[in-house]
Design an enzyme around this catalytic site. Structure first.
Site, PDB file in Angstrom:
ATOM      1  N   ASN A   2      22.347 101.549 -83.348  1.00 34.36           N
ATOM      2  CA  ASN A   2      21.636 100.799 -82.356  1.00 34.36           C
ATOM      3  C   ASN A   2      20.201 101.230 -82.118  1.00 34.36           C
ATOM      4  OD1 ASN A   2      23.871  99.131 -81.707  1.00 34.36           O
ATOM      5  ND2 ASN A   2      24.764 100.945 -80.853  1.00 34.36           N
ATOM      6  N   PRO A   3      19.451 100.395 -81.302  1.00 35.35           N
ATOM      7  CA  PRO A   3      18.041 100.568 -81.137  1.00 35.35           C
ATOM      8  C   PRO A   3      17.697 101.841 -80.411  1.00 35.35           C
ATOM      9  CG  PRO A   3      18.853  98.657 -79.993  1.00 35.35           C
ATOM     10  CD  PRO A   3      20.010  99.340 -80.605  1.00 35.35           C
ATOM     11  N   ILE A  92      24.497 104.205 -79.381  1.00 35.31           N
ATOM     12  CA  ILE A  92      24.976 102.986 -78.730  1.00 35.31           C
ATOM     13  C   ILE A  92      23.731 102.310 -78.166  1.00 35.31           C
ATOM     14  CG2 ILE A  92      25.478 104.256 -76.589  1.00 35.31           C
ATOM     15  CD1 ILE A  92      27.689 102.225 -76.023  1.00 35.31           C
ATOM     16  N   SER A  93      23.583 101.045 -78.419  1.00 33.01           N
ATOM     17  CA  SER A  93      22.334 100.338 -78.124  1.00 33.01           C
ATOM     18  C   SER A  93      21.968 100.349 -76.648  1.00 33.01           C
ATOM     19  CB  SER A  93      22.412  98.884 -78.565  1.00 33.01           C
ATOM     20  OG  SER A  93      22.459  98.780 -79.948  1.00 33.01           O
ATOM     21  N   GLN A  94      20.688 100.260 -76.415  1.00 34.72           N
ATOM     22  CA  GLN A  94      20.150 100.034 -75.082  1.00 34.72           C
ATOM     23  C   GLN A  94      20.761  98.749 -74.523  1.00 34.72           C
ATOM     24  OE1 GLN A  94      16.034  99.287 -75.305  1.00 34.72           O
ATOM     25  NE2 GLN A  94      15.743  98.905 -73.126  1.00 34.72           N
TER      26      GLN A  94
END
Length: 245
Positions: A2-3, A92-94
């Site tokens: 993720n980002p 884990i993405s924002q």
């Protein structure tokens, strides 16, 4: 996967009721934190045209327990609008990016959705609130195993999960209404474009490894012709696999 960017986002005020595709154990735990997270998200980026206003997406974010998809020592960070490390070089993405990508995909009930880069499993769980036909692939074996255990613990048994190289898409002849890629590719993978149905949408970050990328929305018309639109700059961990070694 993720980002790593901390992009902001916007919101309006929404009721606490949520789309009930799945019932989580201990469903009310951290509910106040989830509500506060969504309320914060839905008040950002309004003036830039990047607001997350899709009620179904925001209600899914209110419902899915993000903390259950990350290591226990990170639970204190679960409802901040930032990415969180989950091991194996992944995040884990924002929450804003999860919500924005889900909104861009425009997932409707009954659609088939392929996610490339299961990571923690959180994005797949959000998608599962929007449609029951969710397929997700993870290339990192121990992470795929851990996420499968998370799905089992939380009762997400209908999510179809596979360990494999997502660059080549889901094995077999399946095609999907929506495809979401949660790791940065150097280019749009042709096998994924081939698996996208006519009138389909793909959301994918594309750009240099460990550099600034662009979040792209790819739309395929009824005749199979694709158009691409750049949404905003992002930072995702790289898509891995034989093609990228």
């Amino acid at each position: 996967m993720n980002p790593l960017c901390v992009l902001a986002m916007i919101v309006v005020s929404f009721p606490a009721s949520v789309f009930a595709n799945h019932q989580y154990p201990e469903a009310t735990q951290f509910q106040q934190q989830r509500n506060a997270m969504v309320d914060t998200l839905s008040q950002k980026y309004r003036g830039l045209g990047l607001a997350v206003e899709d009620m179904r997406v925001l209600n899914a974010m209110r419902k899915v327990p993000r903390h259950r998809f990350m290591p226990k020592d990170q639970h204190k960070n679960a409802y901040r609008d930032s990415p969180v490390k989950i091991g194996y070089g992944q995040t884990i993405s924002q929450p804003y990016i999860v919500a924005l990508m889900s909104q861009l995909a425009e997932v409707e009930s009954g659609m088939s959705v392929l996610e490339i880069g299961t990571g923690s499993g959180y994005q797949a769980a959000i998608l599962f609130e929007l449609t029951s036909q969710v397929y997700t692939m993870e290339i990192i074996s121990p992470l795929a195993k851990r996420t499968q255990e998370t799905f089992q613990t939380l009762g997400l048994l209908k999510i179809k999960h596979q360990h494999g190289d997502g660059y080549y898409g889901w094995p077999g002849e399946l095609k999907f209404d929506r495809i979401m890629v949660t790791a940065a590719a150097a280019h749009i993978p042709p096998p994924l474009l081939k698996q996208l149905k006519p009138n389909g949408r793909m959301v994918i970050p594309v750009g240099p490894v460990w550099g600034n990328q662009q979040l792209l929305l790819i739309e395929k018309d009824l005749h199979g012709k694709s158009t691409t639109r750049s949404i905003l700059p992002v930072r995702f961990v790289p898509l891995t696999g034989r093609v990228f070694k």
